[in-house]
Design a protein around this motif. Structure first.
Motif, short mmCIF file in Angstrom:
data_model
loop_
_atom_site.label_atom_id
_atom_site.label_comp_id
_atom_site.label_asym_id
_atom_site.label_seq_id
_atom_site.Cartn_x
_atom_site.Cartn_y
_atom_site.Cartn_z
N CYS A 59 43.91 -59.08 -4.89
CA CYS A 59 42.92 -60.16 -4.59
C CYS A 59 41.58 -59.64 -4.28
O CYS A 59 41.54 -58.44 -3.77
N PHE A 60 40.45 -60.39 -4.41
CA PHE A 60 39.19 -59.84 -4.15
C PHE A 60 38.32 -61.01 -3.40
O PHE A 60 38.35 -62.17 -3.65
N ASN A 61 37.67 -60.50 -2.24
CA ASN A 61 36.95 -61.38 -1.35
C ASN A 61 36.08 -60.72 -0.92
O ASN A 61 36.48 -59.97 0.25
N SER A 62 34.68 -60.78 -1.01
CA SER A 62 33.67 -59.72 -0.48
C SER A 62 32.81 -60.74 0.55
O SER A 62 31.86 -60.04 1.02
N SER A 63 33.21 -61.69 1.21
CA SER A 63 32.57 -62.48 2.16
C SER A 63 32.47 -61.71 3.65
O SER A 63 31.88 -62.19 4.34
N VAL A 64 33.67 -60.85 3.81
CA VAL A 64 33.63 -60.44 5.09
C VAL A 64 33.44 -59.11 5.16
O VAL A 64 34.14 -58.15 4.44
N PRO A 65 32.29 -58.47 5.72
CA PRO A 65 32.05 -57.10 5.74
C PRO A 65 32.78 -56.29 6.67
O PRO A 65 33.63 -56.92 7.89
N ASN A 124 44.45 -52.37 1.92
CA ASN A 124 43.49 -52.18 0.62
C ASN A 124 44.25 -51.78 -0.52
O ASN A 124 45.27 -51.36 -0.53
N CYS A 125 43.72 -52.39 -1.58
CA CYS A 125 44.29 -52.04 -2.79
C CYS A 125 43.48 -51.56 -3.95
O CYS A 125 43.96 -51.56 -5.16
N GLY A 126 42.23 -51.06 -3.47
CA GLY A 126 41.27 -50.94 -4.50
C GLY A 126 40.68 -49.41 -4.07
O GLY A 126 41.18 -48.56 -3.25
N TYR A 127 39.49 -49.16 -4.52
CA TYR A 127 38.71 -48.22 -4.08
C TYR A 127 37.26 -48.36 -4.04
O TYR A 127 36.64 -49.45 -4.29
N PRO A 128 36.45 -47.61 -3.34
CA PRO A 128 35.04 -47.92 -3.13
C PRO A 128 34.40 -48.12 -4.47
O PRO A 128 34.37 -47.74 -5.20
N GLY A 129 33.70 -49.58 -4.58
CA GLY A 129 32.69 -49.68 -5.66
C GLY A 129 33.53 -50.64 -6.56
O GLY A 129 33.06 -50.82 -7.66
N ILE A 130 34.93 -50.80 -6.39
CA ILE A 130 35.67 -51.69 -7.59
C ILE A 130 35.07 -52.94 -7.60
O ILE A 130 34.56 -53.62 -6.58
N THR A 131 34.88 -53.60 -8.90
CA THR A 131 34.53 -54.81 -9.10
C THR A 131 35.76 -55.93 -8.87
O THR A 131 36.84 -55.65 -8.88
N ALA A 132 35.19 -57.22 -8.89
CA ALA A 132 36.11 -58.16 -8.87
C ALA A 132 37.25 -58.31 -9.98
O ALA A 132 38.31 -58.31 -9.83
N GLU A 133 36.46 -57.88 -11.08
CA GLU A 133 37.27 -58.19 -12.25
C GLU A 133 38.35 -56.88 -12.29
O GLU A 133 39.52 -57.05 -12.65
N VAL A 168 35.89 -55.17 6.18
CA VAL A 168 37.31 -54.81 5.64
C VAL A 168 37.60 -54.77 4.34
O VAL A 168 36.65 -55.02 3.56
N PRO A 169 38.62 -54.46 3.80
CA PRO A 169 38.94 -54.35 2.36
C PRO A 169 38.57 -55.57 1.56
O PRO A 169 38.96 -56.80 1.97
N TRP A 170 37.89 -55.67 0.79
CA TRP A 170 37.49 -56.58 -0.20
C TRP A 170 38.51 -56.76 -1.59
O TRP A 170 38.82 -57.81 -1.78
N CYS A 171 39.02 -55.81 -1.87
CA CYS A 171 40.21 -55.62 -2.85
C CYS A 171 41.34 -55.28 -1.98
O CYS A 171 41.59 -54.22 -1.36
N PHE A 172 42.10 -56.26 -1.86
CA PHE A 172 43.42 -55.93 -1.09
C PHE A 172 44.76 -56.60 -1.65
O PHE A 172 44.81 -57.43 -2.48
N SER A 173 45.70 -56.20 -1.24
CA SER A 173 47.03 -56.50 -1.84
C SER A 173 47.41 -58.02 -1.32
O SER A 173 47.22 -58.38 -0.28
N PRO A 174 48.03 -58.67 -2.33
CA PRO A 174 48.37 -60.16 -2.08
C PRO A 174 49.68 -60.21 -1.37
O PRO A 174 50.52 -59.53 -1.11
N LYS A 175 49.89 -61.32 -0.57
CA LYS A 175 51.30 -61.69 0.08
C LYS A 175 52.08 -61.83 -0.76
O LYS A 175 52.04 -62.16 -1.95
N ALA A 176 53.50 -61.52 -0.51
CA ALA A 176 54.49 -61.94 -1.43
C ALA A 176 54.62 -63.31 -1.64
O ALA A 176 54.36 -64.30 -0.73
N LYS A 177 55.16 -63.76 -2.88
CA LYS A 177 55.27 -65.22 -3.14
C LYS A 177 56.33 -65.73 -2.43
O LYS A 177 57.47 -65.25 -2.06
N LYS A 178 56.35 -66.94 -1.88
CA LYS A 178 57.36 -67.68 -1.18
C LYS A 178 58.28 -68.53 -1.98
O LYS A 178 57.64 -69.35 -2.70
N VAL A 179 59.36 -68.13 -2.10
CA VAL A 179 60.23 -68.76 -3.01
C VAL A 179 61.52 -69.45 -2.37
O VAL A 179 61.82 -68.69 -1.09
N ARG A 180 62.25 -70.24 -2.75
CA ARG A 180 63.61 -70.77 -2.20
C ARG A 180 64.42 -71.20 -3.41
O ARG A 180 63.89 -71.25 -4.30
#
Length: 158
Positions: free
Chosen positions: A88-94, A71-80, A96-108
């Motif tokens: 990240c925001f994805n509300s397609s799966v009930p 979870n990266c947000g709070y209840p009622g947070i908008t996608a914007e 689970v958190p819709w606003c969530f922390s992104p994965k770390a970038k993979k770099v080399r």
């Protein structure tokens, strides 16, 4: 040892200031230094946080299983609002958190193929072994460009 160093610093400071007809008490020096250190650290923190805020995550960073979401947000947070917070925001799966922390970038790290893109990492006459010990790339050709040079960091594809 640390208190000795502090005392030495205070004495040197007093000597320097007393020559200019000023006198600084030994109790004011640590407070003044603490204030300066606090100010410098505050500025550094503000700059660091400003670079993090508002960084929009890539699609790859948001691609994860719903059960992996943190979870990266709070209840009622908008996608914007969520994206403005760098999440990240994805509300397609009930359920689970819709606003969530992104994965770390993979770099080399890669050694640049273009000799004109080399940024010097060594000194004239450095050996390959010395260069690699510094964590840098080494190529002894062509002439006229650094032979010991820094890696480039590239982001890996999804």
């Amino acid at each position: 040892m640390l208190s000795d160093l502090s005392g030495q610093t205070q004495r040197l400071y007093k000597i320097g200031c007393s020559q200019g007809k000023q006198h600084v008490s030994s109790t004011r020096l640590p407070r003044a230094m603490d204030l300066k250190v606090t100010c410098v650290l505050s500025v550094i923190l503000a700059i660091a946080l400003s670079t993090l805020a508002g960084a929009v995550p890539t699609r790859c960073q948001c691609k994860m299983e719903p059960k992996e979401r943190s979870n990266c947000g709070y209840p009622g947070i908008t996608a914007e609002q969520c994206r403005k917070a760098g999440c990240c925001f994805n509300s397609s799966v009930p359920g689970v958190p819709w606003c969530f922390s992104p994965k770390a970038k993979k770099v080399r790290k890669v050694c640049p193929a273009d000799s004109r893109a080399r940024i010097n990492c060594g000194f004239p006459g450095i050996t390959a072994k010395e260069c690699e010990k510094k964590g840098c790339c080494f190529r002894s050709h062509p002439a006229g460009v650094p032979w010991c040079f820094y890696h480039r960091v590239v982001e890996e594809a999804c």
